[in-house]
Design an enzyme around this catalytic site. Structure first.
Site, short mmCIF file in Angstrom:
data_model
loop_
_atom_site.label_atom_id
_atom_site.label_comp_id
_atom_site.label_asym_id
_atom_site.label_seq_id
_atom_site.Cartn_x
_atom_site.Cartn_y
_atom_site.Cartn_z
N ARG A 179 0.80 -1.22 0.00
CA ARG A 179 0.00 0.00 0.00
C ARG A 179 0.84 1.28 0.00
NH1 ARG A 179 -2.32 -3.40 -1.54
NH2 ARG A 179 -4.30 -4.31 -0.91
N SER A 228 -11.29 1.21 2.49
CA SER A 228 -10.54 0.63 3.61
C SER A 228 -9.84 1.74 4.39
CB SER A 228 -9.51 -0.37 3.10
OG SER A 228 -10.14 -1.50 2.52
N GLU A 298 -4.84 4.03 6.10
CA GLU A 298 -4.73 3.86 4.65
C GLU A 298 -5.34 5.05 3.94
OE1 GLU A 298 -6.37 0.71 1.33
OE2 GLU A 298 -5.42 -0.10 3.13
#
Length: 307
Positions: A179, A228, A298
């Site tokens: 990520r 998310s 995130e």
């Protein structure tokens, strides 16, 4: 809150600018959470050359932020000082196929890129069908879902730096990790090239249908959400940690941890950006207290908190 209007000075310094400059433009309508204050300056470039011209002549002391469709973003209630650049689909959203290469502008929706690849009978990009963002965000954060990641398919990315210079990066140059990418945060990605593999059209469509069915049944995709919220820690699922900490359904003001999926925060209708961020921080504190694991955001957060 409003900021000093610096657009007249910018326009005077950039007589050949073709894109649109707006002062104190609200950003809430441009984000999936539908919250947040204004941008001091919102710039929508006409094309990549216009963006390069703008960056070349922009005062170095002004901070710059880039947004796509605002699907993974919290804009704080006090607004964003400096310049917010929005890459519009009409200028940066083209997707085309040449052999096994899928070329896309960074304002192209991930889902659209997957669809174009499928239409050309190219597999490997199906995971993008389940990511509610743009290619620019996918490059910046190595977006992934359903067993695939951006790093698995990228051939080359194109970006413009703060001096208005264009650069090309190979997959290795991007230094992808979970990520995240190692690319300079000041770079603004404008285009990317991905490689797919020839495959059976029916099989590709079947996998995309599975991705969509999973989203429909497991994620609150009809809500005002940012996707998310936290990265999965090594060896753990963020949602399981959030659930184990007793946070399912937890509320702060108009913000709530989704009952359907604990790693999603939702705006129930009247949330502020501060409600959402405070809820996220409360969840992080409870998870660390119960598991000893510090969750990492995130979702990107930009701007100032309201005074």
């Amino acid at each position: 809150m409003s900021f000093a209007d610096i657009t007249p000075d910018l326009k005077a310094a950039m007589p050949e600018l073709r894109g649109r400059l707006l002062a104190n433009e609200g950003l809430a309508p441009l984000t999936w959470f539908r919250v947040g204050g204004p941008a001091q300056v919102l710039f929508t470039p006409a094309d990549a050359d216009d963006l390069a011209y703008f960056l070349k002549h922009l005062p170095a002391e002004l901070p710059v932020y880039v947004i796509g469709v605002g699907s993974n973003l919290i804009v704080r209630d006090g607004g964003v000082p400096g310049v917010v650049i929005r890459l519009a689909p009409r200028a940066f959203g083209e997707v085309k196929v040449d052999g096994d290469i899928v070329a896309a502008g960074t304002a192209a929706l991930d889902k659209r890129v997957a669809e174009v690849a499928a239409s050309a009978n190219l597999t490997g990009l199906e995971f993008l069908f389940g990511i509610p963002g743009t290619i620019g965000g996918a490059l910046r954060m190595n977006a992934g879902a359903n067993g695939g990641e951006t790093k698995d398919i990228l051939v080359e990315a194109t970006a413009i730096d703060r001096q208005g210079v264009t650069h090309h990066f190979t997959n290795a140059d991007m230094n992808f990790t979970y990520r995240a990418s190692g690319a300079d945060p000041s770079l603004i990605f404008t285009a990317a090239r991905f490689r797919g593999k020839p495959s059976d059209a029916e099989a590709i469509r079947g996998r995309m249908a599975e991705v969509q069915a999973h989203r429909e049944t497991a994620q609150p995709i009809r809500e005002k959400t940012g996707g998310s919220t936290f990265k999965n820690p090594p060896g753990h699922s963020a949602w399981r940690l959030v659930d184990a900490a007793g946070c399912r359904g937890l509320k702060v003001g108009g913000a709530q941890v989704s009952e359907m999926h604990c790693n999603f925060l939702i705006n129930t209708g009247n949330a502020t950006a501060d409600d959402i961020e405070t809820l996220g921080e409360t969840v992080r504190e409870r998870v660390e207290a119960t598991s000893g694991i510090a969750l990492q955001w995130e979702i990107k957060r930009i701007g100032l908190k309201a005074r």
